[in-house]
Design an enzyme around this catalytic site. Structure first.
Site, PDB file in Angstrom:
ATOM      1  N   ASN A 176     -10.067   6.378  -8.789  1.00 56.95           N
ATOM      2  CA  ASN A 176      -9.650   4.974  -8.865  1.00 56.95           C
ATOM      3  C   ASN A 176      -9.176   4.546 -10.247  1.00 56.95           C
ATOM      4  OD1 ASN A 176     -10.232   4.874  -6.189  1.00 56.95           O
ATOM      5  ND2 ASN A 176     -12.072   3.621  -6.361  1.00 56.95           N
ATOM      6  N   HIS A 221     -21.204  -5.304 -11.685  1.00 53.74           N
ATOM      7  CA  HIS A 221     -21.014  -5.187 -10.232  1.00 53.74           C
ATOM      8  C   HIS A 221     -21.416  -3.809  -9.723  1.00 53.74           C
ATOM      9  CE1 HIS A 221     -19.469  -6.077  -6.281  1.00 53.74           C
ATOM     10  NE2 HIS A 221     -18.521  -5.164  -6.355  1.00 53.74           N
ATOM     11  N   ASP A 254       0.867  -1.175   0.000  1.00 54.30           N
ATOM     12  CA  ASP A 254       0.000   0.000   0.000  1.00 54.30           C
ATOM     13  C   ASP A 254       0.902   1.223   0.000  1.00 54.30           C
ATOM     14  OD1 ASP A 254      -1.982   2.115   0.899  1.00 54.30           O
ATOM     15  OD2 ASP A 254      -3.256   0.341   1.073  1.00 54.30           O
ATOM     16  N   ARG A 262     -20.954   3.866  -7.100  1.00 52.36           N
ATOM     17  CA  ARG A 262     -19.624   3.361  -7.443  1.00 52.36           C
ATOM     18  C   ARG A 262     -18.978   4.177  -8.561  1.00 52.36           C
ATOM     19  NH1 ARG A 262     -22.377  -1.586  -6.242  1.00 52.36           N
ATOM     20  NH2 ARG A 262     -21.376  -2.779  -4.579  1.00 52.36           N
ATOM     21  N   ILE A 272     -10.796  -5.629  -7.285  1.00 51.54           N
ATOM     22  CA  ILE A 272     -11.846  -5.330  -6.315  1.00 51.54           C
ATOM     23  C   ILE A 272     -12.228  -3.853  -6.418  1.00 51.54           C
ATOM     24  CG2 ILE A 272     -12.347  -5.214  -3.823  1.00 51.54           C
ATOM     25  CD1 ILE A 272      -9.951  -7.382  -3.637  1.00 51.54           C
ATOM     26  N   ARG A 303     -16.450   4.331  -1.031  1.00 49.12           N
ATOM     27  CA  ARG A 303     -17.688   5.105  -1.154  1.00 49.12           C
ATOM     28  C   ARG A 303     -18.066   5.763   0.165  1.00 49.12           C
ATOM     29  NH1 ARG A 303     -22.145   1.106  -3.050  1.00 49.12           N
ATOM     30  NH2 ARG A 303     -23.510   2.911  -3.109  1.00 49.12           N
TER      31      ARG A 303
END
Length: 312
Positions: free
Chosen positions: A94, A177, A34, A87, A117, A81
């Site tokens: 993103n 999704h 990360d 989304r 993901i 979110r």
């Protein structure tokens, strides 16, 4: 077998890393990355759990050490979110994160199976695919949008409604999704009958379950723990299939035959190269067929958005 979790300091990443540390096959290597400097500390924390899985953590701007030699890369990096967002609102931040990670994967571990993901999945998978394609390393069998959260929610809600054990319930979920693109095939749940009213109530509940969590957390985050569990289920299935276990089927958002859209979530048979076979989802009820027809414009425009971003 080396599994890399990218975005490992976030809510999903930490939950996923904990589950993988406990559940990966003995002798596996788990790498956490990360941008947050806390990441080596997350790995140190998890390293005290007595399982035969080695773990290392890397922070900073370069994910290369985590990606080197990875067989499976699970990406949860990005912003989450908040109330009032859907989304697609996450796209602006993103999309850039996924593009730069895919560029790095193309160089460092081009043969890895990559599970995305990071939302909006309908769009981020298309970005990753086209970045890998531009680099000449794209293999559609090795790229997945992880939609397993829709499946575990469906299994949970059906079991609650019908008084069944969740592990006895299997609900295929097709499409995409987010929102209307999530289509649970309730007509195919074995051993359970639904009234029309139940289907009309349960379908939108599954589609909007993420919003339910975002609102319940009141600005404090999104579905991180259940998503961690969902990503773990998919990731472990993938690891088992890569190691030669036969007959493992999961729903995932993949590039198939393009019958409905370039990318589409449906059951896939996993194997040593990732997707061994995209499985036909079978006969739909009238309600499901109508819902499928109505979602395709949304799904296609989500995909186009990703393709256009990758082409920049």
């Amino acid at each position: 077998m080396k599994v890399a979790v990218i975005g490992a300091a976030g809510g999903i990443g930490q939950a996923l890393a904990l589950l993988l540390k406990n559940g990966l096959p003995a002798g596996s290597d788990l790498a956490l990355y990360d941008i947050a400097p806390v990441t080596p500390g997350v790995a140190a924390d998890l390293s005290h759990i007595p399982t035969p899985v080695s773990i290392k953590g890397y922070g900073g701007v370069d994910p290369t050490p985590a990606l080197e030699g990875a067989d499976v890369v699970l990406i949860s990096a990005g912003v989450a979110r908040k109330p009032g967002m859907d989304r697609s609102d996450l796209f602006n931040v993103n999309a850039g994160i996924i593009k730069s990670l895919a560029e790095k994967i193309a160089v460092v571990c081009p043969k890895a199976c990559v599970g995305i993901i990071t939302n909006p999945v309908n769009t981020t998978v298309a970005i990753a695919a086209d970045v890998l394609k531009k680099a000449g390393v794209y293999d559609k069998r090795r790229l997945f949008g992880i939609t397993t959260l829709d499946i575990i929610r469906s299994e949970t809600f059906v079991a609650e409604l019908k008084g069944k054990t969740p592990s006895d319930i299997q609900v295929p979920v097709i499409g995409g999704h987010s929102g209307v693109t999530i289509l649970p095939l309730l007509s195919q749940v074995e051993g359970v009958e639904f009234s029309d009213e139940e289907i009309k109530a349960l379908t939108p509940r599954i589609q909007n379950a993420g919003t339910e969590v975002v609102e319940a957390k009141a600005g404090g985050g999104s579905a991180t723990l259940s998503m961690g569990q969902a990503a773990y289920r998919f990731g472990l299935s993938l690891v088992r299939a890569l190691q030669g276990e036969q007959g493992i089927v999961e729903c995932a958002y993949v590039e198939g035959d393009g019958k409905h859209a370039r990318f589409f979530a449906q059951p896939v048979l996993l194997g040593k190269d990732g997707v061994e076979e995209v499985i036909d989802y079978g006969k739909l009820s009238t309600f499901e067929q109508e819902a499928l027809n109505n979602m395709l414009d949304t799904l296609t425009s989500d995909i186009t958005l990703g393709e256009e971003f990758a082409a920049k």
